[in-house]
Design an enzyme around this catalytic site. Sequence first.
Site, PDB file in Angstrom:
ATOM      1  CE  LYS A  32     -13.781   4.079  -8.485  1.00  0.00           C
ATOM      2  NZ  LYS A  32     -13.981   3.878  -7.026  1.00  0.00           N
ATOM      3  CG  ASP A  60     -11.928   0.514  -6.348  1.00  0.00           C
ATOM      4  OD1 ASP A  60     -10.893  -0.165  -6.199  1.00  0.00           O
ATOM      5  OD2 ASP A  60     -11.976   1.741  -6.110  1.00  0.00           O
ATOM      6  CE  LYS A  62      -8.562   1.805  -3.906  1.00  0.00           C
ATOM      7  NZ  LYS A  62      -9.901   2.163  -4.370  1.00  0.00           N
ATOM      8  CG  ASP A  65      -6.976 -10.589   5.206  1.00  0.00           C
ATOM      9  OD1 ASP A  65      -6.159 -11.303   5.819  1.00  0.00           O
ATOM     10  OD2 ASP A  65      -7.975 -10.075   5.734  1.00  0.00           O
ATOM     11  CB  THR A 115      -4.416   9.391  -6.994  1.00  0.00           C
ATOM     12  OG1 THR A 115      -5.755   9.068  -6.612  1.00  0.00           O
ATOM     13  CG2 THR A 115      -4.005   8.523  -8.166  1.00  0.00           C
ATOM     14  NE  ARG A 205     -15.155  12.740  -4.886  1.00  0.00           N
ATOM     15  CZ  ARG A 205     -14.251  12.877  -3.925  1.00  0.00           C
ATOM     16  NH1 ARG A 205     -14.568  13.548  -2.827  1.00  0.00           N
ATOM     17  NH2 ARG A 205     -13.052  12.353  -4.047  1.00  0.00           N
TER      18      ARG A 205
END
Length: 230
Positions: A32, A60, A62, A65, A115, A205
Amino acid sequence: MKLPIILALDTKDIAMASSIITESIESINHFKIGLEFFLSNGSDGVKKLRDCGEFELFLDLKLYDIPNTVRGAVQSVADLRPKFLTVHAAGGSRMISAAAQALPNGSIAAVTVLTSFSPEEFESMGQKNSIEQTVINWAQMAISSGAKSIVCSPFEVNSLRKLSSSVTLITPGVRIEGDELGDQVRVMSPKQALSAGADFVVIGRPITQLWEPSGIKMRQKIDQIAQTLV
């Protein structure tokens, strides 16, 4: 067999991202790339990562618009050959449809409720429905508008799997026991998410923070996660 993990490259640094891919590509083949990396390095940076080997790109961004702007944005990154490209489900049917039409060879992934939201925070924003019901509503709309993938927390996966057996369900918000939660609020283990019906879990992470030049600690963490899936 590759693990059903999308590894989030949580860095702006091309060399570090390249190293992470190289050290994990034997076990993971979905990576990602998010706003942090893309805004620093652009399309050229993504193309440099392609030199690390054959992998599937989860881009990613996102996007959110008006339909025409999102269509143009998708066309601008289509040459990067993303397998998944994220847009916000809240952008609505016409926006998602425009994105899907602009990426015929990829999967538009509609991001539902992040999340990082707790039920209390979500309600405080004026939302009348629960998170689960909102996710179901947005997912139904997104799928009917051309989205082939849905991003949701593990808590909504089971309900969404009942909506469609063919849609790809991608779940961030997964941690194994002992991992720090970071920004995540609605969290399950990777095994729980996959058992509920997810196709992929997104992990960043807990793996990438262990990166060092030898890659040993990071590979050990990947092996540890893999063992929890058995």
